[in-house]
Design an enzyme around this catalytic site. Sequence first.
Site, PDB file in Angstrom:
ATOM      1  N   GLY A  31       0.842  -1.194   0.000  1.00 34.26           N
ATOM      2  CA  GLY A  31       0.000   0.000   0.000  1.00 34.26           C
ATOM      3  C   GLY A  31       0.867   1.230   0.000  1.00 34.26           C
ATOM      4  O   GLY A  31       2.102   1.131   0.003  1.00 34.26           O
ATOM      5  N   GLY A  34       1.400   8.792   2.657  1.00 37.28           N
ATOM      6  CA  GLY A  34       1.518  10.156   2.180  1.00 37.28           C
ATOM      7  C   GLY A  34       2.434  10.271   0.970  1.00 37.28           C
ATOM      8  O   GLY A  34       2.053  10.833  -0.049  1.00 37.28           O
ATOM      9  N   ALA A  36       5.165   7.514   0.562  1.00 40.67           N
ATOM     10  CA  ALA A  36       5.919   6.273   0.416  1.00 40.67           C
ATOM     11  C   ALA A  36       5.049   5.173  -0.175  1.00 40.67           C
ATOM     12  O   ALA A  36       3.835   5.158   0.005  1.00 40.67           O
ATOM     13  CB  ALA A  36       6.434   5.830   1.774  1.00 40.67           C
ATOM     14  N   LYS A  37       5.701   4.257  -0.906  1.00 41.98           N
ATOM     15  CA  LYS A  37       5.035   3.021  -1.308  1.00 41.98           C
ATOM     16  C   LYS A  37       5.684   1.912  -0.512  1.00 41.98           C
ATOM     17  O   LYS A  37       6.887   1.948  -0.260  1.00 41.98           O
ATOM     18  CB  LYS A  37       5.208   2.772  -2.806  1.00 41.98           C
ATOM     19  CG  LYS A  37       4.287   3.637  -3.633  1.00 41.98           C
ATOM     20  CD  LYS A  37       4.343   3.252  -5.093  1.00 41.98           C
ATOM     21  CE  LYS A  37       3.362   4.097  -5.881  1.00 41.98           C
ATOM     22  NZ  LYS A  37       3.817   4.308  -7.250  1.00 41.98           N
ATOM     23  N   ASP A 147       2.131  11.434  16.665  1.00 41.31           N
ATOM     24  CA  ASP A 147       1.043  11.055  15.758  1.00 41.31           C
ATOM     25  C   ASP A 147       0.581   9.628  16.042  1.00 41.31           C
ATOM     26  O   ASP A 147       0.377   8.839  15.118  1.00 41.31           O
ATOM     27  CB  ASP A 147       1.464  11.233  14.299  1.00 41.31           C
ATOM     28  CG  ASP A 147       0.261  11.276  13.348  1.00 41.31           C
ATOM     29  OD1 ASP A 147      -0.870  11.522  13.825  1.00 41.31           O
ATOM     30  OD2 ASP A 147       0.469  11.067  12.134  1.00 41.31           O
ATOM     31  N   LYS A 149      -1.842   6.965  16.393  1.00 39.62           N
ATOM     32  CA  LYS A 149      -3.210   6.762  15.881  1.00 39.62           C
ATOM     33  C   LYS A 149      -3.291   5.315  15.424  1.00 39.62           C
ATOM     34  O   LYS A 149      -2.268   4.627  15.294  1.00 39.62           O
ATOM     35  CB  LYS A 149      -3.496   7.714  14.714  1.00 39.62           C
ATOM     36  CG  LYS A 149      -2.534   7.566  13.541  1.00 39.62           C
ATOM     37  CD  LYS A 149      -2.915   8.497  12.402  1.00 39.62           C
ATOM     38  CE  LYS A 149      -1.940   8.366  11.238  1.00 39.62           C
ATOM     39  NZ  LYS A 149      -2.263   9.282  10.137  1.00 39.62           N
TER      40      LYS A 149
HETATM   41  P1  ADP Z   1       3.757   7.365   4.731  1.00 38.14           P
HETATM   42  O1  ADP Z   1       4.844   7.688   5.722  1.00 38.14           O
HETATM   43  O2  ADP Z   1       4.083   7.806   3.355  1.00 38.14           O
HETATM   44  O3  ADP Z   1       2.397   7.831   5.186  1.00 38.14           O
HETATM   45  P2  ADP Z   1       3.100   4.718   5.686  1.00 38.14           P
HETATM   46  O4  ADP Z   1       4.015   4.536   6.821  1.00 38.14           O
HETATM   47  O5  ADP Z   1       1.679   5.069   6.002  1.00 38.14           O
HETATM   48  O6  ADP Z   1       3.688   5.755   4.648  1.00 38.14           O
HETATM   49  O7  ADP Z   1       3.101   3.373   4.855  1.00 38.14           O
HETATM   50  C1  ADP Z   1       2.407   3.211   3.643  1.00 38.14           C
HETATM   51  C2  ADP Z   1       1.728   1.843   3.564  1.00 38.14           C
HETATM   52  O8  ADP Z   1       2.641   0.819   3.870  1.00 38.14           O
HETATM   53  C3  ADP Z   1       0.576   1.675   4.519  1.00 38.14           C
HETATM   54  O9  ADP Z   1      -0.523   1.160   3.773  1.00 38.14           O
HETATM   55  C4  ADP Z   1       1.027   0.671   5.542  1.00 38.14           C
HETATM   56  O10 ADP Z   1      -0.026  -0.222   5.821  1.00 38.14           O
HETATM   57  C5  ADP Z   1       2.174  -0.036   4.870  1.00 38.14           C
HETATM   58  N1  ADP Z   1       3.293  -0.276   5.835  1.00 38.14           N
HETATM   59  C6  ADP Z   1       4.083   0.660   6.407  1.00 38.14           C
HETATM   60  N2  ADP Z   1       5.005   0.111   7.229  1.00 38.14           N
HETATM   61  C7  ADP Z   1       4.799  -1.231   7.180  1.00 38.14           C
HETATM   62  C8  ADP Z   1       5.429  -2.366   7.795  1.00 38.14           C
HETATM   63  N3  ADP Z   1       6.460  -2.223   8.644  1.00 38.14           N
HETATM   64  N4  ADP Z   1       4.945  -3.592   7.508  1.00 38.14           N
HETATM   65  C9  ADP Z   1       3.907  -3.746   6.646  1.00 38.14           C
HETATM   66  N5  ADP Z   1       3.272  -2.724   6.027  1.00 38.14           N
HETATM   67  C10 ADP Z   1       3.703  -1.477   6.288  1.00 38.14           C
END
Ligand code: ADP
Length: 297
Positions: A31, A34, A36-37, A147, A149
């Site tokens: 997924g 903001g 990152a993928k 943050d 949440k």
């Molecule tokens: P950003 O910092 O760009 O908001 P996120 O941390 O929300 O990115 O991560 C983006 C996506 O990756 C989310 O859908 C999240 O569920 C998934 N994700 C992030 N970290 C992990 C992880 N350690 N293990 C599995 N999925 C993750």
Amino acid sequence: MSNNKEPDHPIPDTIVDEGTKTTYVKGRYFGKGGFAKCYEIKKITNGKIYAGKIVSKQLLVKSNHREKMSQEISIHKTLNHKHVVGFHGFFEDKHFVYIVLELCRRRSMMELYKRRQILTEPETRYYMKQILDGVSYLHNNGIIHRDLKLGNLFLNENVEVKIGDFGLATKIEFEGQRKMTVCGTPNYIAPEIITKTGHSFEVDVWSIGCIMYTLLVGKPPFETESLRETYARIKRGDYKIPSTLDDKATKMIHSMLHSDPKRRPTVRALMNMDFMTKGYLPPQLPVSCLSMAPRFD
Ligand code: ADP
């Protein structure tokens, strides 16, 4: 965001950390957040699987994204705790920055909340225990997450909480330091952040209060149609706990949602409150709990 002049570069199927000569094979897509993928990535030398958070450098040239990401990395790389997402390294190539993280296969508490809406008291105690453990570690190391949440509380295969996303986190540099601003918009934002009157560790306690309320009541405490009205309610301390909620839980939530940060308990004090110590604490939860209420008998 891409524009017409600069096409997005594809993320390579084989990712190489040239510094340590480590090769990862890109796998399943998880997924995006903001900017990152996130993909499952496999280290070829030992077959271990991680979460690869991948950010296009095109997105980092703009505004404060680059600074926020380096702040996130500089804080997260210093952390090591069983309830904090493990940080396994970061590197870059021409087009992307890569962060290698502990894999959290069961997504986050946001997906759990969407499926279940209301959790049982023992489950809430189970999650709260792990959240408090992780946040206690952060605070003992001078880190405010800012943050906390449901979407930043990741779950591993064994349904254990892993606190992640340090994009808004900050470090307290000296005893008593108050931060004046946050570069971004926290979800469960404390009143003293809205009013910019100076904030510290107590903002995380506020967010944990909002999390606990949401898990037991089935909706966030200050929810309204608009952010403006929600902020007004937060500043007025305008929320209600249903009278049907357990007394010990009610008392604990009220303590965390004090408008005055000085009156909120520390994380250590929260661990010793009656709701935490005087009810059944499941040692683990089955994966079925992610979609169905368990029966504890
Ligand atoms: P950003 O910092 O760009 O908001 P996120 O941390 O929300 O990115 O991560 C983006 C996506 O990756 C989310 O859908 C999240 O569920 C998934 N994700 C992030 N970290 C992990 C992880 N350690 N293990 C599995 N999925 C993750």
